[in-house]
Design a protein around this motif. Structure first.
Motif, PDB file in Angstrom:
ATOM      1  N   VAL A  61       0.840  -1.202   0.000  1.00  9.09           N
ATOM      2  CA  VAL A  61       0.000   0.000   0.000  1.00  9.09           C
ATOM      3  C   VAL A  61       0.874   1.250   0.000  1.00  9.09           C
ATOM      4  N   LEU A  62       0.442   2.212  -0.771  1.00  8.40           N
ATOM      5  CA  LEU A  62       1.092   3.521  -0.824  1.00  8.40           C
ATOM      6  C   LEU A  62       0.014   4.542  -0.472  1.00  8.40           C
ATOM      7  N   PRO A  63      -0.165   4.842   0.818  1.00  8.26           N
ATOM      8  CA  PRO A  63      -1.260   5.732   1.222  1.00  8.26           C
ATOM      9  C   PRO A  63      -1.009   7.171   0.794  1.00  8.26           C
ATOM     10  N   VAL A  64      -2.069   7.795   0.294  1.00  3.00           N
ATOM     11  CA  VAL A  64      -2.007   9.186  -0.138  1.00  3.00           C
ATOM     12  C   VAL A  64      -3.027   9.971   0.674  1.00  3.00           C
ATOM     13  N   ALA A  65      -2.582  10.920   1.467  1.00  2.00           N
ATOM     14  CA  ALA A  65      -3.466  11.693   2.334  1.00  2.00           C
ATOM     15  C   ALA A  65      -4.400  12.564   1.511  1.00  2.00           C
ATOM     16  N   GLU A  66      -5.551  12.843   2.079  1.00  2.00           N
ATOM     17  CA  GLU A  66      -6.554  13.661   1.406  1.00  2.00           C
ATOM     18  C   GLU A  66      -5.975  15.032   1.051  1.00  2.00           C
ATOM     19  N   GLY A  67      -6.212  15.463  -0.185  1.00  2.89           N
ATOM     20  CA  GLY A  67      -5.773  16.781  -0.612  1.00  2.89           C
ATOM     21  C   GLY A  67      -4.313  16.877  -0.986  1.00  2.89           C
ATOM     22  N   THR A  68      -3.616  15.734  -1.006  1.00  2.00           N
ATOM     23  CA  THR A  68      -2.204  15.738  -1.378  1.00  2.00           C
ATOM     24  C   THR A  68      -2.000  14.928  -2.657  1.00  2.00           C
ATOM     25  N   VAL A  69      -0.811  15.033  -3.221  1.00  2.00           N
ATOM     26  CA  VAL A  69      -0.431  14.250  -4.389  1.00  2.00           C
ATOM     27  C   VAL A  69       0.632  13.249  -3.959  1.00  2.00           C
ATOM     28  N   GLY A  70       0.354  11.980  -4.124  1.00  2.00           N
ATOM     29  CA  GLY A  70       1.312  10.957  -3.753  1.00  2.00           C
ATOM     30  C   GLY A  70       2.448  10.856  -4.757  1.00  2.00           C
ATOM     31  N   ARG A  71       3.479  10.131  -4.392  1.00  2.00           N
ATOM     32  CA  ARG A  71       4.635   9.912  -5.254  1.00  2.00           C
ATOM     33  C   ARG A  71       4.929   8.416  -5.307  1.00  2.00           C
TER      34      ARG A  71
END
Length: 235
Positions: A61-71
C-alpha cells in the motif's frame, strides 16, 4: 515476547474525516481480476466468467493523504507500468462463507485505489505458465486514497469511476458495470479465505488500462467516495 529482528511497521491507510493519526490497519490485500466486461474484452476474454483473485503484500500500500499528491517510484525491471483504477472495499468485520445477502454488514468503508501492474513481467509469466506475483505484488504497487466510512459514501450503480493521466481521460465507466457486485465479491473471497478486519479488496478495473512513465500525473475519482492523485517519479 521477544523478536529476533525488528518488528515491521503496521501497513495502514488514513481515514477520511478522522483525527490526525487515525489509521485503518491493513491485514491482507485481495484483488479481483477482470471484473468489468469491457476490460475483460480488452484483455482477450468475454462473458461472466467465475471471479478469480490474486493478492498483493499488505505493505505494497502507498497511502495518499486527502488533498495531497502521492509519489510512486517507477519500479525496477519493467518497461510497461500500467494503471488500473479501482474501487477498494475495506473490511471491518471478518468471517468465512459470508452470504452475499449479509456481505455489506462486513464493509467498514471504501477508497479509491490503483492496482499498478508491471504488465510486461505479468505477460511473460503468463506465457510461461508461471505465477505472476512479480507483475502485481511489488513495492508501492497499491496506491490508495483515504478510506471513507461506508455511511459517508454515496455509491450507486451510476457512480462514475474515472482516471485521467496528465489531464486526459484514460479510464471511465460506472460502478454498475462491474460483473460481480461488492456483495458477490465478498461472498466469493470469503469462501476461499477467512476475511479479517483490515482486509482490503480491490474490486477490478474498467477498460482503458495503459502504460505510464515517470513525470506522469494520475488523477482518479469515484463519485460518492473520493479522489486520488499520484505522480510517477524516477527512482
Amino acid at each position: 515476547m521477544t523478536f529476533v529482528v525488528p518488528v515491521p511497521a503496521v501497513a495502514s491507510v488514513p481515514v477520511k474525516g478522522a483525527p490526525a493519526g487515525t489509521m485503518f490497519p491493513v491485514h491482507r490485500i485481495y484483488c479481483v481480476g477482470r471484473n468489468y466486461v469491457e476490460h475483460a474484452i480488452e484483455m482477450g476474454h468475454t462473458g461472466r466468467e467465475a471471479p478469480f483473485f490474486f493478492m498483493k503484500p499488505a505493505d505494497a500500500v502507498l497511502p495518499v493523504a486527502e488533498g495531497t499528491v502521492g509519489r510512486m517510484h517507477y519500479p525496477s525491471l519493467t518497461r510497461s507500468l500500467h494503471h488500473e483504477l479501482e474501487l477498494v472495499v475495506a473490511i471491518g468485520k471478518g468471517g468465512r462463507d459470508i452470504a452475499a445477502a449479509d456481505a455489506m454488514d462486513h464493509v467498514w468503508g471504501y477508497a479509491v485505489g490503483l492496482d499498478m501492474t508491471r504488465r510486461d513481467l505479468q505477460n511473460d509469466m503468463k506465457k510461461q505458465g508461471r505465477p505472476w506475483c512479480i507483475g502485481k505484488g511489488f513495492d508501492e504497487a497499491a496506491p490508495i486514497g483515504p478510506i471513507v466510512p461506508a455511511a459517508q459514501c454515496e455509491l450507486g450503480a451510476g457512480s462514475k469511476i474515472v482516471l485521467e493521466v496528465n489531464g486526459a481521460v484514460r479510464q471511465t465507466s460506472v460502478i454498475g458495470k462491474m460483473i460481480w457486485s461488492v456483495a458477490e465479491i465478498i461472498e466469493h473471497v470469503s469462501a476461499a479465505w477467512e476475511l479479517a478486519p483490515g482486509d482490503l479488496i480491490f474490486s477490478g478495473t474498467p477498460e482503458g488500462v495503459a502504460a505510464v512513465v515517470a513525470a506522469d500525473r494520475l488523477s482518479g475519482r469515484i463519485e460518492g467516495v473520493g479522489t486520488l492523485a499520484l505522480d510517477i517519479v524516477e527512482r
